[in-house]
Design an enzyme around this catalytic site. Structure first.
Site, mmCIF file in Angstrom:
data_model
loop_
_atom_site.group_PDB
_atom_site.id
_atom_site.type_symbol
_atom_site.label_atom_id
_atom_site.label_comp_id
_atom_site.label_asym_id
_atom_site.label_seq_id
_atom_site.Cartn_x
_atom_site.Cartn_y
_atom_site.Cartn_z
ATOM 1 N N THR A 59 -2.950 8.870 4.858
ATOM 2 C CA THR A 59 -2.639 7.699 5.673
ATOM 3 C C THR A 59 -1.693 8.080 6.808
ATOM 4 O O THR A 59 -0.903 9.000 6.661
ATOM 5 C CB THR A 59 -1.937 6.680 4.742
ATOM 6 N N ARG A 77 -10.926 -3.630 -2.572
ATOM 7 C CA ARG A 77 -9.506 -3.278 -2.757
ATOM 8 C C ARG A 77 -8.816 -3.108 -1.386
ATOM 9 O O ARG A 77 -9.304 -2.430 -0.500
ATOM 10 C CB ARG A 77 -9.417 -1.973 -3.542
ATOM 11 N N VAL A 78 -7.671 -3.744 -1.246
ATOM 12 C CA VAL A 78 -6.845 -3.580 -0.053
ATOM 13 C C VAL A 78 -5.492 -3.063 -0.525
ATOM 14 O O VAL A 78 -4.962 -3.535 -1.534
ATOM 15 C CB VAL A 78 -6.681 -4.928 0.695
ATOM 16 N N GLY A 79 -4.940 -2.094 0.198
ATOM 17 C CA GLY A 79 -3.659 -1.505 -0.205
ATOM 18 C C GLY A 79 -2.474 -2.172 0.469
ATOM 19 O O GLY A 79 -2.554 -3.297 0.966
ATOM 20 N N ASP A 80 -1.394 -1.442 0.501
ATOM 21 C CA ASP A 80 -0.127 -1.962 1.046
ATOM 22 C C ASP A 80 -0.046 -1.919 2.570
ATOM 23 O O ASP A 80 0.724 -2.656 3.179
ATOM 24 C CB ASP A 80 1.031 -1.116 0.504
ATOM 25 N N THR A 115 3.727 5.430 2.938
ATOM 26 C CA THR A 115 2.483 6.065 2.496
ATOM 27 C C THR A 115 2.607 6.479 1.041
ATOM 28 O O THR A 115 3.664 6.936 0.605
ATOM 29 C CB THR A 115 2.126 7.305 3.344
ATOM 30 N N GLY A 116 1.530 6.272 0.307
ATOM 31 C CA GLY A 116 1.557 6.600 -1.114
ATOM 32 C C GLY A 116 0.692 5.621 -1.873
ATOM 33 O O GLY A 116 -0.173 4.959 -1.285
ATOM 34 N N GLY A 152 -0.486 2.576 -2.915
ATOM 35 C CA GLY A 152 -0.246 1.269 -2.306
ATOM 36 C C GLY A 152 0.124 0.150 -3.260
ATOM 37 O O GLY A 152 0.925 -0.725 -2.925
HETATM 38 N N1 ASP Z 1 -0.890 3.520 0.898
HETATM 39 C C1 ASP Z 1 -2.299 3.737 1.082
HETATM 40 C C2 ASP Z 1 -3.072 2.775 0.211
HETATM 41 O O1 ASP Z 1 -2.721 2.605 -0.945
HETATM 42 C C3 ASP Z 1 -2.762 5.107 0.748
HETATM 43 C C4 ASP Z 1 -1.955 6.245 1.327
HETATM 44 O O2 ASP Z 1 -0.841 6.070 1.793
HETATM 45 O O3 ASP Z 1 -2.479 7.349 1.311
HETATM 46 O O4 ASP Z 1 -4.060 2.234 0.668
#
Ligand code: ASP
Length: 304
Positions: free
Chosen positions: A174, A202-205, A224-225, A227
């Site tokens: 990301t 699915r939707v992340g953070d 990032t990480g 989510g």
């Molecule tokens: N935070 C992002 C998500 O969960 C993924 C990522 O940061 O790599 O969609």
């Protein structure tokens, strides 16, 4: 005049030296350097933090190795579904898109949501319809196809896992940017393809204001990480809240936030900047693609 600063990330996760070749590493560094330069040019000519983060993230979205825009990971059906958000700290305005397909630069669409609608977050078909009305550049599926992403999907399906991009030993991620301009205005932007093999919309953070992206007059944050944990920890807002409510520095607040993320089981990192141009890039994973430039002096780093 405030001290100008820009920080960017290209994802956090299990980024191990042994999985990296010198050629690949120099490609990643090149991608970070180009984005840093694109954003810094905006600040340097007196442009706004908002334009700088949009420019930097656009550059990262166009770079095929990061998990955003062109290099987005595949969902379970072999499609790319992207999320992005941008926030202007001085106006406390934000725009975000979730679940969009075929948009070349989701961050530009997020900016248009902020500037041209009364809404903060548009998702799915409606967001695409808005993109068409705004004449945003669209690309066919072939533009978003990369062999290593396809392989990641096949591996994730075989393992029956929904995979955080960089957890696959193939370090890519990301993207995001935060900036403080010469007037002390702050902005944040984040863009992602989400997680490999994700299902059910699915939707992340990333597009959730306060979770993966946040900016006000205190600080600007891009995360990032994993989510789901950034949503549970309301991670990006948490940094700003700690600074405000506890009257502590950006550095202390950001470290406390990462400690909290760790305590709830979340893996990842963030980049943040305050109105004095202080920058911090903490993470609890093995590595995070990151770069920053403060008063013209830059650093680029990957590992701990
Ligand atoms: N935070 C992002 C998500 O969960 C993924 C990522 O940061 O790599 O969609």
């Amino acid at each position: 005049m405030a001290k100008m600063a820009l920080a960017i990330h290209g994802g956090a996760g299990t980024i191990v030296r042994s999985a990296m070749t010198p050629e690949l590493e120099s490609e990643y560094r090149g991608g970070l350097e180009a984005a840093l330069k694109a954003g810094w040019e905006v600040l340097d000519r007196g442009g706004s933090a908002l334009d700088a983060v949009e420019e930097a993230v656009t550059s990262l979205e166009d770079f095929p190795l990061f998990n955003a825009g062109r290099g987005s990971v595949f969902n379970h059906e072999g499609k790319n579904e992207m999320d992005a958000a941008i926030m202007d700290g001085s106006r406390l305005k934000a725009g975000a898109v979730a679940f969009v397909r075929n948009v070349k630069n989701p961050i530009k669409l997020a900016r248009l949501v902020m500037e041209k609608t009364e809404h903060v977050l548009l998702a799915g078909d409606g967001a695409i319809q808005f993109a068409e009305e705004m004449d945003v550049e669209l690309r066919d599926n072939a533009y978003f196809f990369t062999q290593h992403r396809w392989q990641q999907l096949e591996d994730a399906i075989a393992a029956g896992k929904v995979q955080l991009d960089h957890a696959a030993g193939k370090p890519v991620g990301t993207v995001g940017a935060v900036a403080c301009d010469s007037q002390g205005r702050l902005a944040a932007a984040t863009s992602t393809g989400g997680m490999t093999n994700k299902k059910f919309g699915r939707v992340g953070d990333t597009p959730i204001i306060g979770s993966g992206t946040y900016a006000d007059r205190t600080c600007a944050v891009s995360g990032t990480g994993h989510g789901e944990y950034f949503m549970l920890g309301v991670t990006a807002f948490d940094v700003a809240a700690r600074m405000k409510y506890k009257a502590i520095t950006l550095e202390v607040a950001a470290r406390e936030t990462i400690d909290h993320l760790t305590s709830i089981g979340g893996e990842g990192g963030l980049i943040a900047v305050d109105t004095h141009g202080n920058v911090i890039l903490p993470f609890n994973s093995e590595g995070m693609y990151r770069a920053s430039i403060v008063d013209g002096v830059s650093i680029i780093d990957i590992y701990k």
